[in-house]
Enzyme design. Structure first.
Site, PDB file in Angstrom:
ATOM      1  CG  HIS A 166      -0.560   0.275   2.235  1.00 46.20           C
ATOM      2  ND1 HIS A 166       0.039  -0.530   3.548  1.00 46.20           N
ATOM      3  CD2 HIS A 166      -0.027   1.747   3.101  1.00 46.20           C
ATOM      4  CE1 HIS A 166       0.340   0.174   4.834  1.00 46.20           C
ATOM      5  NE2 HIS A 166       0.620   1.526   4.498  1.00 46.20           N
ATOM      6  CG  ASP A 216       0.327  -3.913   3.033  1.00 45.71           C
ATOM      7  OD1 ASP A 216       0.253  -3.784   2.080  1.00 45.71           O
ATOM      8  OD2 ASP A 216      -0.113  -3.302   4.194  1.00 45.71           O
ATOM      9  CB  SER A 263       3.222   1.587   6.506  1.00 47.60           C
ATOM     10  OG  SER A 263       2.526   1.981   6.733  1.00 47.60           O
TER      11      SER A 263
END
Length: 208
Positions: free
Chosen positions: A86, A117, A191
């Site tokens: 993402h 992810d 992230s």
């Protein structure tokens, strides 16, 4: 690259960790691994300078581009970088920034897996790096101390720590639903950063 990392699992944000009970040397750990962790910036625009192999953002008009920000780490001898899918999925131009460098280096997306992810990037031109090792020797355990390195809020690299608080955590993520949950202080931009054991091996990749 991605297959081996998926075995180690992806990590999920938990609650803030308390004081460290054990005398963990997080300062020494950070010194050993920091050069292997990178900031990642993604741009989606048609400016000619976005195709440069190396980029200095000073003097560039980036405000209207609204770059995405995240973290990643070198995972092999080809200087491939693992991050979250993402983080890079909506950007046409991807750059990494190393420790203590103002320059951005252009990378390209090789492949990604939205269920886990995870994404794998490679450099546009040959470069040198120090890859992190994956912890394939043992499975992570609840209560294990870990360090998290990321790029919170796009402000640059930082270190936080916490414990593994649960295994095989379900978050209704379709059929890929066996995450590791950690209790640690992290923010958007962390992230894609590595979750690292105290001996410097990667046990997972943080996803928010």
């Amino acid at each position: 690259g991605l297959g081996a990392l998926v075995v180690s699992a992806v990590c999920l944000l938990g609650t803030p960790a308390g004081a460290v009970g054990a005398r963990a040397d997080f300062e020494g750990l950070y010194a050993r691994v920091k050069s292997s962790v990178v900031n990642i910036y993604g741009f989606d625009g048609k400016q000619a300078w976005l195709t440069e192999e190396t980029l200095d953002l000073e003097g560039r008009d980036t405000e209207r581009l609204e770059p995405t920000a995240g973290a990643g780490f070198f995972v092999d001898g080809d200087c491939g970088v693992v991050t979250n899918a993402h983080v890079v999925s909506e950007s046409s131009h991807l750059f990494i920034q190393r420790e203590d460098s103002s320059l951005l280096e252009r990378f390209e997306l090789v492949g990604s897996h939205t269920g886990y992810d995870l994404a794998y990037l490679r450099p546009i031109r040959k470069t040198a790096c120090k890859p992190l090792r994956l912890d394939t020797r043992r499975s992570p355990g609840v209560g294990q101390w870990v360090a998290i390195i990321g790029n919170p809020l796009g402000l640059g690299k930082s270190l936080s720590y916490g414990i593994i608080s649960a295994l095989n955590r379900g978050i209704n993520s379709e059929k890929y639903d066996a995450f590791i949950q950690i209790a640690a202080n992290v923010n958007p931009g962390n992230s894609g950063g590595p979750v690292i054991s105290l001996d410097g091996r990667v046990v997972g990749v943080l996803t928010l």
